[in-house]
Design a protein around this motif. Structure first.
Motif, PDB file in Angstrom:
ATOM      1  N   UNK A 544       8.304   8.209  23.392  1.00  0.00           N
ATOM      2  CA  UNK A 544       9.733   8.479  23.596  1.00  0.00           C
ATOM      3  C   UNK A 544      10.069   9.574  24.540  1.00  0.00           C
ATOM      4  N   UNK A 545       9.153  10.283  25.028  1.00  0.00           N
ATOM      5  CA  UNK A 545       8.918  11.377  25.793  1.00  0.00           C
ATOM      6  C   UNK A 545       8.145  11.393  27.072  1.00  0.00           C
ATOM      7  N   UNK A 546       8.571  11.485  28.189  1.00  0.00           N
ATOM      8  CA  UNK A 546       7.746  11.377  29.252  1.00  0.00           C
ATOM      9  C   UNK A 546       6.985  12.694  29.556  1.00  0.00           C
ATOM     10  N   UNK A 547       5.811  12.686  29.419  1.00  0.00           N
ATOM     11  CA  UNK A 547       5.121  14.259  29.585  1.00  0.00           C
ATOM     12  C   UNK A 547       5.597  14.623  30.962  1.00  0.00           C
ATOM     13  N   UNK A 548       5.502  15.968  31.212  1.00  0.00           N
ATOM     14  CA  UNK A 548       6.066  16.739  32.580  1.00  0.00           C
ATOM     15  C   UNK A 548       5.221  16.467  33.301  1.00  0.00           C
ATOM     16  N   UNK A 549       3.783  16.302  33.561  1.00  0.00           N
ATOM     17  CA  UNK A 549       2.850  16.047  34.486  1.00  0.00           C
ATOM     18  C   UNK A 549       3.130  14.846  34.952  1.00  0.00           C
ATOM     19  N   UNK A 550       3.201  13.829  34.182  1.00  0.00           N
ATOM     20  CA  UNK A 550       3.584  12.491  34.551  1.00  0.00           C
ATOM     21  C   UNK A 550       4.693  12.308  35.405  1.00  0.00           C
ATOM     22  N   UNK A 551       5.599  12.817  34.955  1.00  0.00           N
ATOM     23  CA  UNK A 551       7.065  12.658  35.634  1.00  0.00           C
ATOM     24  C   UNK A 551       6.807  13.264  36.924  1.00  0.00           C
ATOM     25  N   UNK A 552       6.382  14.540  37.024  1.00  0.00           N
ATOM     26  CA  UNK A 552       6.148  15.130  38.315  1.00  0.00           C
ATOM     27  C   UNK A 552       5.520  14.396  39.178  1.00  0.00           C
ATOM     28  N   UNK A 553       4.189  13.773  38.797  1.00  0.00           N
ATOM     29  CA  UNK A 553       3.273  13.191  39.514  1.00  0.00           C
ATOM     30  C   UNK A 553       4.045  11.907  40.299  1.00  0.00           C
ATOM     31  N   UNK A 554       4.660  11.012  39.291  1.00  0.00           N
ATOM     32  CA  UNK A 554       5.058   9.803  39.597  1.00  0.00           C
ATOM     33  C   UNK A 554       6.403  10.064  40.493  1.00  0.00           C
ATOM     34  N   UNK A 555       7.293  10.951  40.103  1.00  0.00           N
ATOM     35  CA  UNK A 555       8.749  11.063  40.810  1.00  0.00           C
ATOM     36  C   UNK A 555       8.303  11.519  42.201  1.00  0.00           C
ATOM     37  N   UNK A 556       7.240  12.257  42.424  1.00  0.00           N
ATOM     38  CA  UNK A 556       6.868  12.758  43.851  1.00  0.00           C
ATOM     39  C   UNK A 556       6.503  11.417  44.621  1.00  0.00           C
ATOM     40  N   UNK A 557       5.829  10.557  44.170  1.00  0.00           N
ATOM     41  CA  UNK A 557       5.286   9.381  44.754  1.00  0.00           C
ATOM     42  C   UNK A 557       6.429   8.080  45.038  1.00  0.00           C
ATOM     43  N   UNK A 558       7.625   8.510  44.108  1.00  0.00           N
ATOM     44  CA  UNK A 558       8.629   7.473  44.235  1.00  0.00           C
ATOM     45  C   UNK A 558       9.601   7.475  45.434  1.00  0.00           C
ATOM     46  N   UNK A 559      10.032   6.173  45.874  1.00  0.00           N
ATOM     47  CA  UNK A 559      11.038   6.274  46.945  1.00  0.00           C
ATOM     48  C   UNK A 559      12.378   5.757  46.469  1.00  0.00           C
ATOM     49  N   UNK A 560      12.424   5.831  45.210  1.00  0.00           N
ATOM     50  CA  UNK A 560      13.718   5.101  44.563  1.00  0.00           C
ATOM     51  C   UNK A 560      14.410   6.272  43.867  1.00  0.00           C
ATOM     52  N   UNK A 561      15.662   6.559  44.368  1.00  0.00           N
ATOM     53  CA  UNK A 561      16.425   7.619  43.521  1.00  0.00           C
ATOM     54  C   UNK A 561      16.582   7.327  42.062  1.00  0.00           C
ATOM     55  N   UNK A 570      17.060   8.069  26.555  1.00  0.00           N
ATOM     56  CA  UNK A 570      17.350   6.771  25.934  1.00  0.00           C
ATOM     57  C   UNK A 570      16.328   5.849  26.140  1.00  0.00           C
ATOM     58  N   UNK A 571      15.361   6.040  26.637  1.00  0.00           N
ATOM     59  CA  UNK A 571      13.989   5.093  27.013  1.00  0.00           C
ATOM     60  C   UNK A 571      12.655   5.356  26.253  1.00  0.00           C
ATOM     61  N   UNK A 572      11.976   4.408  26.427  1.00  0.00           N
ATOM     62  CA  UNK A 572      10.670   4.430  25.927  1.00  0.00           C
ATOM     63  C   UNK A 572       9.911   4.402  27.201  1.00  0.00           C
ATOM     64  N   UNK A 573       8.493   4.792  27.068  1.00  0.00           N
ATOM     65  CA  UNK A 573       7.730   4.552  28.474  1.00  0.00           C
ATOM     66  C   UNK A 573       6.169   4.182  28.021  1.00  0.00           C
ATOM     67  N   UNK A 574       5.817   3.442  29.167  1.00  0.00           N
ATOM     68  CA  UNK A 574       4.428   3.180  29.242  1.00  0.00           C
ATOM     69  C   UNK A 574       3.722   3.892  30.306  1.00  0.00           C
ATOM     70  N   UNK A 575       2.704   4.711  30.182  1.00  0.00           N
ATOM     71  CA  UNK A 575       1.916   5.408  31.286  1.00  0.00           C
ATOM     72  C   UNK A 575       0.768   5.076  31.537  1.00  0.00           C
ATOM     73  N   UNK A 576       0.626   4.728  33.062  1.00  0.00           N
ATOM     74  CA  UNK A 576      -0.594   4.029  33.671  1.00  0.00           C
ATOM     75  C   UNK A 576      -1.831   5.206  33.162  1.00  0.00           C
ATOM     76  N   UNK A 577      -2.866   4.701  33.124  1.00  0.00           N
ATOM     77  CA  UNK A 577      -4.175   5.237  32.765  1.00  0.00           C
ATOM     78  C   UNK A 577      -4.453   6.379  33.907  1.00  0.00           C
ATOM     79  N   UNK A 578      -4.106   6.307  35.269  1.00  0.00           N
ATOM     80  CA  UNK A 578      -4.081   7.349  36.370  1.00  0.00           C
ATOM     81  C   UNK A 578      -3.347   8.341  35.820  1.00  0.00           C
TER      82      UNK A 578
END
Length: 864
Positions: A544-561, A570-578
């Motif tokens: 129910x909460x996106x870990x800050x480290x995952x969010x920081x890493x994934x958003x840095x790689x994203x090209x979608x605003x 208001x969302x749930x998350x699945x997080x990759x093993x990496x």
């Protein structure tokens, strides 16, 4: 206030109350429909009790034993002919709509659908669903399947009315229905009217009318020859099905065929209209009320007929499809699946679920009836009385539990399979210990073997309490227990009931055992029903909460605003093993809606997509991807999802964006008008946003009030001070007052710039939003961003041609004619002023009947 109420017109008060009652009825129509079915079932049981008031159970048993074997064999043969004729009717319906399929395909669809609907009613939901599964495997769409079902039903009802009319004309005598006499003349008038209507249908077809329809849905009127063949085949089916009962009746003579068929036609019609599962109780009551014969013998024939014509085909259909499915699951990976294998993959678990339900019903009815005298006498020399008493009570509890486990079997739950297997094994033991009922033990054993053979099909790991135990299942279970109660009170009508019976334990204490078992079954069903109706349908699954480290890493790689939607809360998350990517989704009802593409490293997308697919499937959910991009399409197709274009996304290339040239004339005009009104543009840093939140809230509240709506969610953010404080904010001021704002989404690699909430005062000057977007694009270009994302234009760019997919044609029609509802074309026109590149976005759902339900849940989720 008292005087005002007293002066109101009573007619207005009544009208208001009627309106409130109608609104309440519409809001609870499903519950009312289920209640109506239960009431009709109770009325049927009550009518049966009244008709059989003078009939004893020993008379029924004697009548059953008196039926010659040759008549039973004839009933079996006639049943086979009836189901065979139904397959021919199905093939003719396919031909009538211009589709050529092998007869075996029509036979599989017909046999499975009718085997289910005959036993459980609600033809469109039960038999119709089975028919769709088979034809969908053969490549037919939902519209074609609906036409086949409607034409087959029309042929059946036309033949039923026609043959009943002929029976009325040939009878020439009054018809007595439980004391209500219908004069011969009245019956003949009705018969002539029915035959005239059928003749009119042929005349209309011969005069060139080839189809009828409502809106875009059309139903062809078959050619006269095909129509005559359909009616003839349907009439043969009715003749065979009614004859299967007629040959079992005592005192059946050729002179009584006409009256009997009339009784059969009325019973079939009323049973179908009642929606009681299998018409049980209703069908028997009408036959007994009209047929002039000894009620005990007729009732015995009806019981045997229900076993032969209803239960036996269900067992055969389940065994057939289960054997195909079990064989498929045990084979090595093959290049392709046959039609039967593709159909069995969908139909075998529901059919086995219905068999498990039938097994529970068998245990309940057996527990309500007295044991055979010589068997209980034989058991008395082997088993102590407490074992018999406990086995009898346990058998009824096991039967009730099987009724409740059946939905988990249909949903492929591993836990449901294990529970059903244990309950069936226990039911076999209890059946033998409570009265040496080897017949029911054999039936339960057959069901257990079929269940065990399909063991690999039950792979979902969700708990048994997560199975979709719907109100219809609970209603069917309530009717099953009601039937067992009726059977018990019928068997023990000579018993004088008193409180001491509850505590009477004896070898001949059949009635006390029935009372205790019925009480246990009713309490178990009531407890489970109350718990399930009050509990949540699906538990949240995932972070129910996106870990800050995952969010920081994934958003840095994203090209979608729009990856920033992960921050709306208001969302749930699945997080990759990496830990370098995540997928955001939410569950509504049974639909798992995934928002956009996975965010982060592209190499992790496949892992995340298949992980959400597995979790959704394990929870018996419907998977739906919303606003998926072209990059995600190969994975969606690989998973077997049905991909539909949802609309176009407007992307502006900031390197080439300019206000110069004729194409930007309207933008230059609107921005100049806005600037001349004194509007100024400003970027507020995220750290300074909390200080202006009161001004932003005033703008937001005025904007929402003017739109007459409320906050949306999931695909956009809400007005939340904590959420807004995460982003820079673009504002337009007029004389220092903020009159419009938009929070800014950006990507760290500066690939894309976009906005989320865009709100303004209702009375802002002309060109306000044009100025806001133009200044944002110029700011983005100056700061090195590659593109500006203007967001979606829903339903735009869809093809409305005749050969386009159904979803595309529906969306095209809504886009063209739904301007008053949403402003589809106006939204695209606004964004087109900025000369964007239109990029398609997609919705992907599970194929088949899951699609419309998923879309309904999606709309509800986005609408908040």
């Amino acid at each position: 206030m008292v005087l005002q109420i007293a002066n109101l017109d009573p007619r207005l008060i009544r009208r208001d109350r009627i309106g409130e009652a109608l609104a309440w009825g519409r809001a609870h129509r499903r519950e009312l429909a289920i209640l109506a079915v239960l009431v009709v079932a109770l009325l049927g049981f009550a009518a049966l009790r009244a008709i059989l008031a003078e009939v004893r159970l020993k008379e029924v048993r004697a009548a059953l034993h008196a039926i010659p074997q040759i008549q039973i064999v004839a009933a079996l043969a006639l049943t086979a002919l009836s189901y065979l004729s139904l397959t021919l009717s199905e093939a003719l319906s396919l031909r009538a709509i211009g589709i050529r399929l092998p007869w075996r395909t029509a036979a599989l669809a017909s046999f499975t659908s009718y085997a289910i609907s005959h036993n459980f009613g609600l033809t469109l939901l039960t038999g119709g669903s089975a028919r769709y599964r088979v034809y969908a495997s053969a490549g037919l769409d939902l519209g074609a399947v609906a036409r086949v079902g409607l034409l087959s039903s029309a042929a059946f009802w036309g033949a039923l009315l026609g043959v009943a009319a002929v029976a009325l004309l040939s009878g020439g005598a009054p018809v007595d229905i439980a004391g209500a006499v219908i004069p011969a003349f009245a019956g003949q008038v009705v018969a002539v009217a029915v035959l005239a209507l059928l003749a009119l249908l042929f005349i209309v077809r011969l005069r060139g009318v080839e189809q009828v329809g409502v809106g875009r849905f059309t139903l062809p009127i078959p050619p006269a020859a095909t129509m005559a063949a359909q009616l003839g085949v349907a009439a043969f089916d009715l003749a065979a099905s009614s004859a299967a009962l007629f040959v079992l009746l005592p005192e059946a003579t050729p002179q009584t065929i006409g009256l009997f068929f009339l009784a059969y036609a009325v019973a079939v019609s009323v049973a179908a209209a009642s929606h009681v599962p299998g018409g049980i109780g209703v069908f028997e009551a009408i036959i007994l009320a009209i047929t002039p014969a000894s009620n005990g013998g007729v009732f015995a024939a009806l019981l045997l007929y229900r076993l032969i014509y209803y239960v036996l085909p269900l067992i055969v259909a389940a065994a057939l499809l289960a054997s195909v499915e079990g064989h498929r699951l045990r084979r090595p990976i093959a290049m392709g699946l046959s039609l039967a294998e593709r159909s069995a993959r969908y139909l075998a678990p529901p059919l086995i679920g219905l068999l498990v339900f039938t097994g529970g019903l068998i245990l309940l009815i057996s527990g309500a009836l007295p044991a055979v005298h010589w068997r209980i006498h034989w058991l008395a020399h082997i088993v102590p009385l407490p074992f018999v008493e406990a086995s009898h009570f346990a058998a009824s509890l096991a039967g009730t539990a099987l009724l409740l486990v059946a939905p988990a079997i249909s949903a492929r739950m591993r836990s449901g399979f294990l529970a059903a297997r244990l309950l069936l094994a226990g039911g076999i033991v209890f059946s033998l210990l409570k009265g040496f009922d080897y017949e029911e033990a054999t039936l339960l054993g057959v069901i257990a073997v079929i269940l065990q053979y399909c063991r690999p099909a039950f792979y979902r790991r969700a708990g048994i309490l997560d199975a979709p135990l719907q109100r219809t299942w609970l209603a069917a279970a309530a009717i099953a227990i009601g039937l067992s109660l009726w059977a018990g009170f019928f068997a023990y009508k000579h018993v004088a009931y008193h409180d001491d019976l509850w505590w009477a334990f004896a070898w001949k204490g059949n009635a006390p055992r029935f009372l205790r078992a019925s009480m246990g079954a009713a309490v178990l069903l009531g407890a489970v029903a109350c718990w399930r109706l009050l509990s949540a349908p699906i538990r949240p699954i995932g972070n129910m909460v996106l870990p800050l480290q995952v969010a920081d890493t994934a958003l840095a790689l994203s090209s979608r605003a729009d990856a920033a939607l992960a921050l709306t809360g208001d969302k749930q998350f699945l997080i990759a093993a990496s830990g370098a990517a995540y997928l955001m989704y939410r569950v509504r009802g049974r639909t798992w809606v995934v928002m956009g593409d996975p965010v982060g490293a592209f190499a992790d997308w496949s892992e995340l997509v298949w992980q959400i697919r597995a979790r959704c499937d394990a929870a018996h959910g419907r998977l739906c991807f919303y606003q998926a991009s072209n990059e995600l399409l190969p994975l969606l197709i690989e998973m077997g999802l049905q991909v539909m274009k949802y609309g176009d996304e407007a992307q502006v290339d900031l390197a080439s964006f300019t206000l110069e040239g004729p194409a930007s004339k309207s933008l230059r005009h609107s921005t100049r008008k806005a600037e001349s009104a004194g509007l100024t543009f400003e970027i507020i840093p995220a750290a300074a946003v909390p200080a202006i939140v009161p001004q932003l809230r005033a703008v937001s509240d005025a904007w929402l009030g003017d739109k007459g709506g409320h906050e949306k969610c999931f695909s956009i953010g809400r007005f939340d001070p904590v959420y807004l404080a995460r982003f820079d904010c673009a504002v337009l001021r007029q004389e220092g007052r903020i009159i419009a704002f938009a929070n800014i989404w950006t990507t760290r690699n500066r690939a894309e710039l976009s906005v989320d909430l865009m709100r303004h005062w209702p009375d802002t000057p002309y060109g306000t939003m044009d100025l806001l977007f133009v200044r944002l694009m110029q700011w983005g270009a100056a700061n090195g961003y590659a593109r500006f994302n203007l967001g979606m234009a829903p339903l735009s760019g869809l093809n409305g041609r005749r050969l386009a997919p159904l979803w595309s044609r529906i969306g095209h029609a809504i886009y063209g004619h739904g301007e008053a509802l949403y402003g589809f074309s106006g939204l695209r026109s606004f964004k087109a002023k900025f000369q964007p590149i239109w990029v398609p976005r997609y919705v992907a759902t599970m194929p088949g009947l899951a699609t419309p339900w998923a879309m309904i849940n999606l709309v509800g989720l986005i609408g908040g």
